[in-house]
Motif scaffolding. Structure first.
Motif, short mmCIF file in Angstrom:
data_model
loop_
_atom_site.label_atom_id
_atom_site.label_comp_id
_atom_site.label_asym_id
_atom_site.label_seq_id
_atom_site.Cartn_x
_atom_site.Cartn_y
_atom_site.Cartn_z
N LEU A 121 -3.29 0.44 9.66
CA LEU A 121 -2.66 1.69 10.04
C LEU A 121 -3.36 2.84 9.33
O LEU A 121 -3.29 2.94 8.10
N ASP A 122 -4.04 3.67 10.10
CA ASP A 122 -4.65 4.88 9.56
C ASP A 122 -5.58 4.60 8.38
O ASP A 122 -5.52 5.27 7.34
N TRP B 119 5.91 6.93 15.01
CA TRP B 119 5.56 8.33 14.74
C TRP B 119 4.17 8.43 14.13
O TRP B 119 3.33 9.23 14.55
N ARG B 120 3.89 7.59 13.12
CA ARG B 120 2.59 7.63 12.44
C ARG B 120 1.45 7.21 13.39
O ARG B 120 0.35 7.77 13.33
N ARG C 53 7.36 -2.65 7.61
CA ARG C 53 8.64 -2.65 6.87
C ARG C 53 8.43 -3.02 5.42
O ARG C 53 9.04 -2.45 4.52
N GLN C 54 7.56 -4.01 5.18
CA GLN C 54 7.27 -4.43 3.81
C GLN C 54 6.65 -3.29 3.01
O GLN C 54 6.81 -3.20 1.79
N ALA C 55 5.93 -2.40 3.70
CA ALA C 55 5.31 -1.24 3.05
C ALA C 55 6.23 -0.03 3.03
O ALA C 55 5.80 1.07 2.67
N PRO D 212 0.83 -1.21 0.00
CA PRO D 212 0.00 0.00 0.00
C PRO D 212 0.86 1.25 0.00
O PRO D 212 2.00 1.25 0.48
N SER D 213 0.31 2.32 -0.54
CA SER D 213 1.02 3.59 -0.60
C SER D 213 0.51 4.51 0.51
O SER D 213 -0.70 4.72 0.64
N PHE D 214 1.43 5.04 1.29
CA PHE D 214 1.06 5.94 2.37
C PHE D 214 1.48 7.37 2.02
O PHE D 214 2.56 7.59 1.46
N PRO D 215 0.66 8.34 2.35
CA PRO D 215 1.06 9.74 2.16
C PRO D 215 2.18 10.09 3.13
O PRO D 215 2.41 9.37 4.11
#
Length: 318
Positions: free
Chosen positions: A201-202, A306-307, A295-297, A4-7
């Protein structure tokens, strides 16, 4: 399916978090795991410049809040009051931001029985089960479901008090345990297949992890002690990986959860994916699964912490 792509992180200034209490330890059966997780989180936040300090248990936390020494809480208090809604209700009433789901999601998902009832009502797949109260006939419930089964407390984690019952003679230890256990037990059909977990996550499902213990099943030893348990990430590929992520996110949100957590899933040889449980304060030890998936992401441990802490700036669902 790709990771997945995180901002980018919303915040770059550690001072914006203020004074952060990393809540750990406590009095539940998962105390030692929580202390281990908490030390790792504390070190990661401090390495990023966050003004973080350790707090052991709710009484110490309340004392520091009264003294005006805390601006927000990173909850890594596994089990008990850290995950049953008590902490979340306290902090909500005192208007102290905290990580993880709110009161409803925390209280609901610590109780495996009620979580499964919500999933069934939502049309989500989970193994057949029976609720066992003190004095109920565990042997009769096992016969009704059909062996093999798992017997476990409804409100414990880290595989505490879990019994794997393959044959009639395996039931006696579970019966002995039930006789002295005050809470409710869950007996559920054993899934014959592979074990997976998906971190959340989020609002985004992380890559799945397939768990391959060296022994017969993923017990406490395999989770926290053994060095030969295999973790394959991503656990699936293509459309199957997309399916398990979508299912896990749906399970998480249907149980009124937000922020971060972990959904445990198994893939039955005949029934497909089956939801097992939700963890709203997952482990953050060297063996833990959410950090492996992150870590894979492309998210390292310090950035993950932090996130998670950043989520305290967001309003929770009502």
């Amino acid at each position: 399916m790709s990771a997945p792509s995180f901002p980018p992180p919303r915040n770059t200034d550690p001072a914006a978090f203020g004074r952060v209490a990393v809540l750990m330890g406590g009095t539940s059966s998962e105390r030692e795991v929580s202390l281990n997780s908490g030390r790792n989180v504390l070190e990661a936040l401090q390495a990023r410049g966050v003004q973080a300090h350790a707090v052991d248990g709710l009484p110490a936390l309340l004392e520091q809040i009264r003294a005006g020494a805390i601006d927000r809480v990173f909850n890594i208090l596994h089990g008990g009051d850290g995950e049953n809604g008590v902490l979340q209700g306290l902090l909500s009433a005192l208007k102290v931001p905290f990580t993880g789901p709110g009161v409803l999601g925390s209280a609901l998902t610590l109780d495996k029985i009620r979580t499964k009832q919500v999933w069934i009502a939502s049309g989500l797949p989970t193994p057949a089960f029976r609720r066992i109260r003190r004095g109920d006939d565990l042997r009769a419930a096992a016969a009704e479901l059909g062996l093999p089964v798992f017997v476990k407390p409804s409100t414990e984690g880290s595989s505490v008090g879990v019994f794997r019952v393959l044959a009639e003679q395996d039931l006696q230890p579970a019966i002995d345990f039930a006789a002295g256990y005050d809470g409710e037990l869950l007996i559920e059909q054993m899934v014959q297949g592979e074990e997976y977990t998906v971190g959340i996550l989020d609002g985004i499902a992380l890559p799945s992890i397939r768990i391959v213990p060296a022994g017969a099943w993923y017990d406490y030893h395999a989770k926290y002690i053994a060095e030969d348990t295999q973790y394959l990430c991503p656990g699936l590929s293509g459309q199957e990986e997309a399916q398990i992520r979508q299912l896990s996110l749906a399970a998480f949100e249907s149980a009124a959860c937000s922020g971060w957590g972990r959904v445990d899933v198994m893939r039955d040889v005949s029934r497909g994916l089956q939801l097992i449980e939700v963890n709203t304060a997952p482990g953050m030890t060297s063996h833990s699964l959410v950090p492996k998936a992150a870590r894979q992401a492309g998210i390292g441990f310090e950035e993950l912490c932090w996130r998670i802490l950043e989520s305290t700036f967001q309003a929770r669902p009502a």
